[in-house]
Design a protein around this motif. Structure first.
Motif, PDB file in Angstrom:
ATOM      1  N   LEU A 101       0.858  -1.192   0.000  1.00 55.89           N
ATOM      2  CA  LEU A 101       0.000   0.000   0.000  1.00 55.89           C
ATOM      3  C   LEU A 101       0.884   1.229   0.000  1.00 55.89           C
ATOM      4  N   GLU A 102       0.422   2.286  -0.642  1.00 49.43           N
ATOM      5  CA  GLU A 102       1.136   3.565  -0.589  1.00 49.43           C
ATOM      6  C   GLU A 102       0.233   4.594   0.054  1.00 49.43           C
ATOM      7  N   GLU A 103       0.757   5.288   1.040  1.00 47.87           N
ATOM      8  CA  GLU A 103       0.007   6.331   1.737  1.00 47.87           C
ATOM      9  C   GLU A 103       0.885   7.570   1.822  1.00 47.87           C
ATOM     10  N   THR A 104       0.236   8.749   1.862  1.00 48.93           N
ATOM     11  CA  THR A 104       0.994   9.988   2.039  1.00 48.93           C
ATOM     12  C   THR A 104       0.689  10.575   3.402  1.00 48.93           C
ATOM     13  N   LEU A 105       1.664  11.302   3.939  1.00 47.93           N
ATOM     14  CA  LEU A 105       1.525  11.926   5.248  1.00 47.93           C
ATOM     15  C   LEU A 105       2.219  13.276   5.187  1.00 47.93           C
ATOM     16  N   GLN A 113      -3.440   9.324  12.281  1.00 48.75           N
ATOM     17  CA  GLN A 113      -3.857   8.052  11.699  1.00 48.75           C
ATOM     18  C   GLN A 113      -3.466   8.048  10.228  1.00 48.75           C
ATOM     19  N   ILE A 114      -2.808   6.962   9.797  1.00 44.63           N
ATOM     20  CA  ILE A 114      -2.365   6.877   8.401  1.00 44.63           C
ATOM     21  C   ILE A 114      -3.334   6.024   7.575  1.00 44.63           C
ATOM     22  N   VAL A 115      -3.583   4.796   8.030  1.00 51.26           N
ATOM     23  CA  VAL A 115      -4.459   3.893   7.270  1.00 51.26           C
ATOM     24  C   VAL A 115      -4.934   2.765   8.196  1.00 51.26           C
ATOM     25  N   VAL A 187       3.515  -1.126   3.972  1.00 48.07           N
ATOM     26  CA  VAL A 187       2.910   0.191   3.762  1.00 48.07           C
ATOM     27  C   VAL A 187       4.031   1.183   3.493  1.00 48.07           C
ATOM     28  N   VAL A 189       5.016   4.757   3.314  1.00 51.51           N
ATOM     29  CA  VAL A 189       4.512   6.047   3.783  1.00 51.51           C
ATOM     30  C   VAL A 189       5.407   7.136   3.191  1.00 51.51           C
TER      31      VAL A 189
END
Length: 193
Positions: A101-105, A113-115, A187, A189
């Motif tokens: 998974l790719e998430e941005t912060l 909370q990220i995911v 993940v 981030v």
């Protein structure tokens, strides 16, 4: 009789228990009632019960009656109950819908909370009960709620002074017997300026 539980993977012809009637003459053993699906077979003279086919965990526990009959007079007999339980084996590991998974912060955010990660386990009961954890927390910059699977940052990031990308490896672990099984998800981030 309450023999040791059988594994759901027990092969046909697995020993279950030996029934023994105290009587001055030879007796014939038979399964009188309760084993409607025919999981067990008894040796008529030794009283040894074995499995006769593969066990369906959903049908257990099974309570059945064994009869010992006087070999010369069928009117003389005694019955005893046998209770057999089956252990539901841990067949499946937890699986995440995606292994990456790719998430941005955004930088400078306080703990955020990220995911929320959610794994699936096709086992039932405790074999399908999942807890979440982090394999590598990058110096405790990330944490996960072990029950909900929500991944959090624990402190603000600085886009200019720190790495702009973190690979956080999360696992889901079941509470299986005889051994626990894990599934993994990475993940990525990405910290934004």
């Amino acid at each position: 009789y309450h023999p040791a539980p059988l594994s759901e993977k027990a092969p046909t012809d697995t020993f279950v228990v030996e029934i023994s009637a105290l009587y001055k003459l030879p007796v014939n053993y038979s399964i009188a009632s309760g084993d409607e699906k025919g999981y067990f077979i008894i040796h008529s003279s030794s009283g040894i019960i074995r499995t006769s086919k593969n066990l369906g965990v959903e049908d257990f526990p099974v309570n059945f009656k064994v009869r010992a009959t006087d070999s010369s007079n069928a009117a003389i007999f005694s019955e005893v109950e046998v209770k057999v339980e089956v252990i539901d084996e841990n067949n499946f590991p937890p699986v995440f819908p995606s292994s990456l998974l790719e998430e941005t912060l955004a930088e400078h955010l306080p703990a955020a909370q990220i995911v929320q990660l959610k794994a699936q386990d096709d086992d039932t009961g405790r074999n399908g009960f999942l807890t979440y954890g982090i394999l590598n927390g990058h110096g405790l910059k990330f944490r996960i709620n072990e029950t909900t699977g929500i991944l959090y940052s624990t402190a603000p990031f600085d886009y200019e002074e720190e790495p702009t990308e973190y690979q956080v490896v999360v696992y889901a672990e079941d509470d299986g017997i005889p051994e626990k099984k894990r599934g993994y998800c990475t993940v990525v981030v990405k910290i934004t300026d």
